[in-house]
Design a protein around this motif. Structure first.
Motif, PDB file in Angstrom:
ATOM      1  N   GLY A 130      -1.920  -4.806  -8.748  1.00  0.00           N
ATOM      2  CA  GLY A 130      -1.622  -5.602  -8.451  1.00  0.00           C
ATOM      3  C   GLY A 130      -0.277  -6.636  -8.608  1.00  0.00           C
ATOM      4  O   GLY A 130       0.019  -7.117  -7.772  1.00  0.00           O
ATOM      5  N   GLN A 173      -3.410  -8.799   2.190  1.00  0.00           N
ATOM      6  CA  GLN A 173      -3.029  -9.732   0.750  1.00  0.00           C
ATOM      7  C   GLN A 173      -3.678 -10.526   0.050  1.00  0.00           C
ATOM      8  O   GLN A 173      -3.651 -10.752  -0.796  1.00  0.00           O
ATOM      9  CB  GLN A 173      -2.528 -11.769   1.201  1.00  0.00           C
ATOM     10  N   ALA A 219       0.437  -1.860   0.206  1.00  0.00           N
ATOM     11  CA  ALA A 219       1.740  -2.806  -0.073  1.00  0.00           C
ATOM     12  C   ALA A 219       2.862  -3.509   1.356  1.00  0.00           C
ATOM     13  O   ALA A 219       2.892  -4.583   1.519  1.00  0.00           O
ATOM     14  CB  ALA A 219       2.657  -2.736  -0.948  1.00  0.00           C
ATOM     15  N   ILE A 270      -4.627  -8.053  -2.624  1.00  0.00           N
ATOM     16  CA  ILE A 270      -3.321  -8.083  -3.213  1.00  0.00           C
ATOM     17  C   ILE A 270      -3.799  -9.459  -4.329  1.00  0.00           C
ATOM     18  O   ILE A 270      -3.612  -9.196  -5.624  1.00  0.00           O
ATOM     19  CB  ILE A 270      -1.798  -8.323  -2.558  1.00  0.00           C
ATOM     20  N   ARG A 271      -3.599  -9.907  -4.002  1.00  0.00           N
ATOM     21  CA  ARG A 271      -3.636 -11.531  -4.375  1.00  0.00           C
ATOM     22  C   ARG A 271      -5.216 -11.601  -5.517  1.00  0.00           C
ATOM     23  O   ARG A 271      -4.853 -12.670  -6.459  1.00  0.00           O
ATOM     24  CB  ARG A 271      -4.146 -12.631  -3.124  1.00  0.00           C
ATOM     25  N   LYS A 280       5.548  -8.305  -2.071  1.00  0.00           N
ATOM     26  CA  LYS A 280       4.443  -8.012  -0.420  1.00  0.00           C
ATOM     27  C   LYS A 280       3.316  -8.923  -0.860  1.00  0.00           C
ATOM     28  O   LYS A 280       2.044  -8.996   0.370  1.00  0.00           O
ATOM     29  CB  LYS A 280       3.267  -6.992  -1.139  1.00  0.00           C
ATOM     30  N   ASP A 281       3.048 -10.057  -1.345  1.00  0.00           N
ATOM     31  CA  ASP A 281       1.896 -11.085  -1.168  1.00  0.00           C
ATOM     32  C   ASP A 281       2.403 -11.658  -0.110  1.00  0.00           C
ATOM     33  O   ASP A 281       2.910 -12.943  -0.865  1.00  0.00           O
ATOM     34  CB  ASP A 281       1.791 -11.316  -2.473  1.00  0.00           C
ATOM     35  N   LEU A 340       2.777  -5.057  -6.949  1.00  0.00           N
ATOM     36  CA  LEU A 340       2.682  -5.575  -5.430  1.00  0.00           C
ATOM     37  C   LEU A 340       2.918  -7.312  -5.208  1.00  0.00           C
ATOM     38  O   LEU A 340       4.034  -7.752  -4.275  1.00  0.00           O
ATOM     39  CB  LEU A 340       1.768  -5.512  -4.714  1.00  0.00           C
ATOM     40  N   ALA A 341       2.420  -7.897  -6.146  1.00  0.00           N
ATOM     41  CA  ALA A 341       2.336  -9.289  -5.463  1.00  0.00           C
ATOM     42  C   ALA A 341       4.117  -9.787  -6.320  1.00  0.00           C
ATOM     43  O   ALA A 341       5.269 -10.263  -5.606  1.00  0.00           O
ATOM     44  CB  ALA A 341       1.713 -10.223  -6.689  1.00  0.00           C
TER      45      ALA A 341
END
Length: 220
Positions: free
Chosen positions: A143, A159, A28, A162-163, A151-152, A146-147
């Motif tokens: 996910g 990234q 993250a 995460i996305r 964090k994204d 974090l977004a």
């Protein structure tokens, strides 16, 4: 309360260890060593191959055409989407499909995948779903979290990962899985059986934590 929500609540320590693992925290923040992420990605690719087989086993274990179709969607999501994501990310470090697919499985990878396959072979569709659930739903939760924490962003080298798991497609897949597991539980779950289902869920959470740790250990 969904069956997943009940399992998550009753396995709260194992779920927290998995979804809030230090690997996730470093991913993250973008501070995760690249070698750790690379090792994780390769092993996760090998893991997903076995996970696709587990979903295919779900087709065999299904008692209805609807369940068979749901299992098939899991196979397709892995083979058509997730494996390609791993190849894309590994490709940024010069690793091609052949190098990834011929890499040796690490011990935590073997332990986790064989556990899932054994749960499905020895039990029924609900047992298989309980073993699959931490991976399928946990990645969606991680996910989205974090977004949501911001964090994204483009400064984070992870990234893209995460996305993918915060995205609408994967979030929908996880929601569908929760509903699918509930529908199965409505048919076969009893209170006498619940402890066994919970045990499978807890073990899968622990194996997920071991999988993250494997990635961290690779940095050395």
């Amino acid at each position: 309360m969904t069956l997943f929500a009940r399992l998550k609540a009753d396995a709260a320590p194992q779920w927290a260890d998995y979804t809030c693992h230090d690997f996730v925290g470093q991913l993250a923040s973008g501070s995760l060593p690249l070698e750790s992420f690379r090792h994780y990605l390769v092993q996760d690719y090998l893991f997903l191959i076995q996970f696709a087989r587990a979903y295919a086993l779900g087709v065999y274990k299904s008692q209805s055409v609807a369940d068979m179709r749901q299992s098939l969607e899991g196979v397709k999501a892995i083979l058509d989407v997730e494996l390609d994501l791993h190849l894309e990310l590994c490709g940024t470090w010069g690793m091609d499909r052949s190098a990834i697919e011929t890499a040796p499985e690490d011990t935590p990878t073997m332990a986790y995948t064989r556990f899932v396959l054994d749960a499905g072979m020895a039990g029924d569709l609900l047992d298989l779903q309980a073993a699959l659930a931490p991976c399928v739903i946990g990645y969606a939760e991680i996910g989205a979290r974090l977004a949501g924490e911001g964090k994204d962003d483009d400064s984070n080298p992870y990234q893209r990962w995460i996305r993918e798991y915060a995205g609408e497609a994967y979030q929908g897949l996880a929601k569908d899985f929760i509903a699918w597991m509930d529908a199965t539980a409505d048919q076969v779950m009893t209170e006498q059986r619940y402890p066994r289902v919970l045990s499978l869920f807890e073990k899968a959470c622990r194996l997920e934590s071991d999988f993250w740790q494997m990635g961290l250990n690779a940095k050395s």
